[in-house]
Design a protein around this motif. Sequence first.
Motif, PDB file in Angstrom:
ATOM      1  N   ILE A  62      15.972  12.240  67.751  1.00  0.00           N
ATOM      2  CA  ILE A  62      17.435  11.628  68.140  1.00  0.00           C
ATOM      3  C   ILE A  62      17.371  10.300  66.863  1.00  0.00           C
ATOM      4  O   ILE A  62      18.096  10.044  66.361  1.00  0.00           O
ATOM      5  N   GLU A  63      16.267   9.397  66.900  1.00  0.00           N
ATOM      6  CA  GLU A  63      16.165   8.411  65.970  1.00  0.00           C
ATOM      7  C   GLU A  63      16.223   9.002  64.684  1.00  0.00           C
ATOM      8  O   GLU A  63      16.972   8.473  63.834  1.00  0.00           O
ATOM      9  N   GLU A  64      15.747   9.931  64.214  1.00  0.00           N
ATOM     10  CA  GLU A  64      15.922  10.637  62.879  1.00  0.00           C
ATOM     11  C   GLU A  64      17.000  11.185  62.276  1.00  0.00           C
ATOM     12  O   GLU A  64      17.623  10.778  61.475  1.00  0.00           O
ATOM     13  N   ARG A  65      17.752  11.707  63.455  1.00  0.00           N
ATOM     14  CA  ARG A  65      19.401  12.299  63.152  1.00  0.00           C
ATOM     15  C   ARG A  65      20.249  11.044  63.109  1.00  0.00           C
ATOM     16  O   ARG A  65      21.009  11.121  62.223  1.00  0.00           O
ATOM     17  N   MET A  66      19.902   9.967  63.749  1.00  0.00           N
ATOM     18  CA  MET A  66      20.718   9.024  63.678  1.00  0.00           C
ATOM     19  C   MET A  66      20.746   8.273  62.288  1.00  0.00           C
ATOM     20  O   MET A  66      21.608   7.688  61.704  1.00  0.00           O
ATOM     21  N   ARG A  67      19.470   8.266  62.062  1.00  0.00           N
ATOM     22  CA  ARG A  67      18.987   7.673  60.622  1.00  0.00           C
ATOM     23  C   ARG A  67      19.861   8.671  59.267  1.00  0.00           C
ATOM     24  O   ARG A  67      20.460   7.969  58.700  1.00  0.00           O
ATOM     25  N   GLU A  68      19.384   9.918  59.560  1.00  0.00           N
ATOM     26  CA  GLU A  68      20.014  10.700  58.548  1.00  0.00           C
ATOM     27  C   GLU A  68      21.606  10.837  58.522  1.00  0.00           C
ATOM     28  O   GLU A  68      22.407  10.635  57.434  1.00  0.00           O
ATOM     29  N   GLN A  69      22.296  10.910  59.787  1.00  0.00           N
ATOM     30  CA  GLN A  69      23.658  11.259  59.738  1.00  0.00           C
ATOM     31  C   GLN A  69      24.694   9.923  59.836  1.00  0.00           C
ATOM     32  O   GLN A  69      25.571   9.922  59.545  1.00  0.00           O
ATOM     33  N   LEU A  70      24.095   8.969  60.340  1.00  0.00           N
ATOM     34  CA  LEU A  70      24.848   7.599  60.812  1.00  0.00           C
ATOM     35  C   LEU A  70      24.292   6.374  59.964  1.00  0.00           C
ATOM     36  O   LEU A  70      24.867   5.575  59.941  1.00  0.00           O
ATOM     37  N   GLY A  71      22.944   6.535  59.463  1.00  0.00           N
ATOM     38  CA  GLY A  71      22.630   5.370  58.785  1.00  0.00           C
ATOM     39  C   GLY A  71      22.161   4.119  59.674  1.00  0.00           C
ATOM     40  O   GLY A  71      21.687   2.967  59.456  1.00  0.00           O
TER      41      GLY A  71
END
Length: 135
Positions: A62-71
């Motif tokens: 989830i941390e990685e997805r938030m970084r990729e998709q939302l910055g």
Amino acid sequence: MLQPVPFPIRKECPPGACICERERLLDDPQGDTRILRLTSEEEKRLVARIDSISTYADLQHIEERMREQLGIDLRISPGMHEVRTVRGFNIQIVERPGLCRKTRQSIPAAIRRCLDKNPDIAYAILNAHDLLRDD
């Protein structure tokens, strides 16, 4: 003049209620507008997803997805003093334009609830910071 964005964006906060600098971000042609994709409805879905995390690997995903998709850059670490409860963890979202005050509070709160429900994740975080060794 505000730039048009190719996706639905978060509604602006009431004047004086937030420090997200949404308009400044929209005015900047080089600005990273990914965070504006997190509408109120999407934020509710994200918080529900965080609440349902059951493993440390899930949390990292989830941390990685938030970084990729939302910055959104999320940092979770043990506090300077001992960690007896989940309140002893530092859960921070790195400040950036467009990040609403409400979001800065709701995501860490959801992570704390997740850690309360799943102490194994809290132990994994401690272990990742070499506080609990498997020697």
